[in-house]
Design a protein around this motif. Structure first.
Motif, mmCIF file in Angstrom:
data_model
loop_
_atom_site.group_PDB
_atom_site.id
_atom_site.type_symbol
_atom_site.label_atom_id
_atom_site.label_comp_id
_atom_site.label_asym_id
_atom_site.label_seq_id
_atom_site.Cartn_x
_atom_site.Cartn_y
_atom_site.Cartn_z
ATOM 1 N N ARG A 48 52.339 66.974 53.413
ATOM 2 C CA ARG A 48 52.996 66.161 52.387
ATOM 3 C C ARG A 48 54.406 65.733 52.793
ATOM 4 N N GLU A 136 53.330 67.221 43.939
ATOM 5 C CA GLU A 136 53.660 66.537 45.188
ATOM 6 C C GLU A 136 54.532 65.307 44.935
ATOM 7 N N SER A 140 58.357 64.826 46.108
ATOM 8 C CA SER A 140 58.680 63.650 46.931
ATOM 9 C C SER A 140 59.875 62.890 46.366
#
Length: 169
Positions: A48, A136, A140
């Motif tokens: 990721r 995620e 981010s």
């Protein structure tokens, strides 16, 4: 803001189902360990591209049962807290023990407990409040250097309950 008052109670009227969700969550909480040095951290870093500091509410479970696949997988666990900082639920991301990627199974994310009105808090800050669906995406946004509070709802249906947590923001 939502016009009506929203309850922290589960949307399910089935008490047996609610008891199972809470019991399962409690069992997984006991199995949680810090994410540092685990496959969970590898998933975030390598797959990721999340390199920044990770929340203490991200944990790792070496072996978590996946009902859809009928087998155990290692899992990244995100703890969901209500506005009083009480853990109300968690979301597991099942991982492939060889590659560190999400497990190749019918359901590779699963939530337990009572998530309504509880969120995974990624960052505290001044200014805007950012609310995302998944961990995620929230991580981010933090990775991009955005300032402000960042939360993940751990499920699209929990967006409508954001006022429970954010009413004073």
């Amino acid at each position: 803001k939502s016009p009506g008052r929203i309850s922290y109670a589960s949307s399910s009227g089935n008490e047996k189902d609610q008891a199972w969700r809470i019991q399962t969550m409690s069992r997984y909480l006991k199995a949680c360990q810090p994410v540092a040095g685990t496959l969970g951290k590898r998933y975030l870093r390598e797959h990721r591209s999340i390199q920044g500091e990770l929340s203490a509410d991200l944990r790792f479970i070496p072996s978590a049962w996946n009902h859809s696949a009928r087998k155990s997988y290692p899992a990244l666990a995100a703890l969901a807290r209500d506005k009083d900082q009480t853990i109300k639920g968690l979301q597991l991301v099942f991982l492939d023990k060889q590659t560190g990627q999400k497990a190749d199974c019918p359901i590779n994310k699963k939530s337990f407990g009572m998530l309504r009105g509880a969120y995974f808090h990624v960052q505290e800050g001044d200014g805007a409040v950012f609310v995302t669906e998944g961990i995620e995406t929230a991580l981010s946004i933090k990775e991009a250097g955005v300032r402000g509070d960042i939360y993940a709802t751990l499920g699209i249906s929990n967006f409508r309950n954001a006022t429970l947590l954010l009413e004073d923001k």
